[in-house]
Design a protein around this motif. Structure first.
Motif, PDB file in Angstrom:
ATOM      1  N   UNK A 162      -7.072  30.603-100.718  1.00 41.84           N
ATOM      2  CA  UNK A 162      -7.149  31.686-101.688  1.00 41.84           C
ATOM      3  C   UNK A 162      -7.614  31.137-103.024  1.00 41.84           C
ATOM      4  N   UNK A 163      -8.339  31.968-103.737  1.00 41.73           N
ATOM      5  CA  UNK A 163      -8.799  31.605-105.074  1.00 41.73           C
ATOM      6  C   UNK A 163      -8.315  32.636-106.067  1.00 41.73           C
ATOM      7  N   UNK A 164      -8.091  32.184-107.277  1.00 45.02           N
ATOM      8  CA  UNK A 164      -7.704  33.089-108.351  1.00 45.02           C
ATOM      9  C   UNK A 164      -8.537  32.722-109.577  1.00 45.02           C
ATOM     10  N   UNK A 165      -9.307  33.664-110.035  1.00 45.56           N
ATOM     11  CA  UNK A 165     -10.165  33.461-111.200  1.00 45.56           C
ATOM     12  C   UNK A 165      -9.585  34.181-112.405  1.00 45.56           C
ATOM     13  N   UNK A 166      -9.487  33.467-113.500  1.00 45.64           N
ATOM     14  CA  UNK A 166      -9.006  34.067-114.747  1.00 45.64           C
ATOM     15  C   UNK A 166     -10.124  34.044-115.773  1.00 45.64           C
ATOM     16  N   UNK A 167     -10.129  35.016-116.635  1.00 47.07           N
ATOM     17  CA  UNK A 167     -11.146  35.076-117.684  1.00 47.07           C
ATOM     18  C   UNK A 167     -10.578  35.816-118.881  1.00 47.07           C
ATOM     19  N   UNK A 168     -11.302  35.714-120.004  1.00 46.46           N
ATOM     20  CA  UNK A 168     -10.917  36.477-121.182  1.00 46.46           C
ATOM     21  C   UNK A 168     -10.105  35.717-122.211  1.00 46.46           C
TER      22      UNK A 168
END
Length: 124
Positions: free
Chosen positions: A20-26
């Motif tokens: 699983x991957x989790x991408x964060x931004x902002x």
């Protein structure tokens, strides 16, 4: 605006693996931790694993030795490698981002953010 997006779920047979991957931004200048949870139908949300910005990790006993959490801070990505999957691992998997100690311009971003979840189904 801070966003957290999971991906990588799917269907697999028992004994198989998924990542699983989790991408964060902002955000740019906040300290952070990322935590993986899961929730199966009719059950409470369950803690799985956590990784801090400096790489410290922790695991629930139910996944210790089978799941591995890792991160790429430059890409703001966190991964959950899941091995030796069991039917009991079937659930919706969520990542949770906790931002704190943000630089002055990003202080309003401090807080807790959830992704929409990714489904993992393990068949026997």
């Amino acid at each position: 605006q801070v966003r957290v997006v999971e991906s990588g779920g799917g269907s697999v047979q028992a004994g198989g693996s998924l990542r699983l991957s989790c991408a964060a931004s902002g955000y740019m200048y906040c300290s952070h931790t990322m935590t993986w949870f899961r929730q199966a139908p009719g059950k409470e949300r369950e803690f799985l694993s956590r990784i801090s910005g400096d790489g410290g990790t922790s695991y629930a006993d139910s996944v210790k030795g089978r799941f591995i959490i890792s991160q790429d801070n430059a890409k703001k990505m966190v991964y959950l490698q899941m091995n030796s999957l069991k039917p009991d691992d079937t659930a919706m998997y969520y990542c949770n981002k906790d931002l704190y100690l943000c630089a002055h311009s990003e202080r309003p971003l401090a807080g807790n953010y959830w992704g929409q979840g990714t489904q993992v189904t393990v068949s026997s």
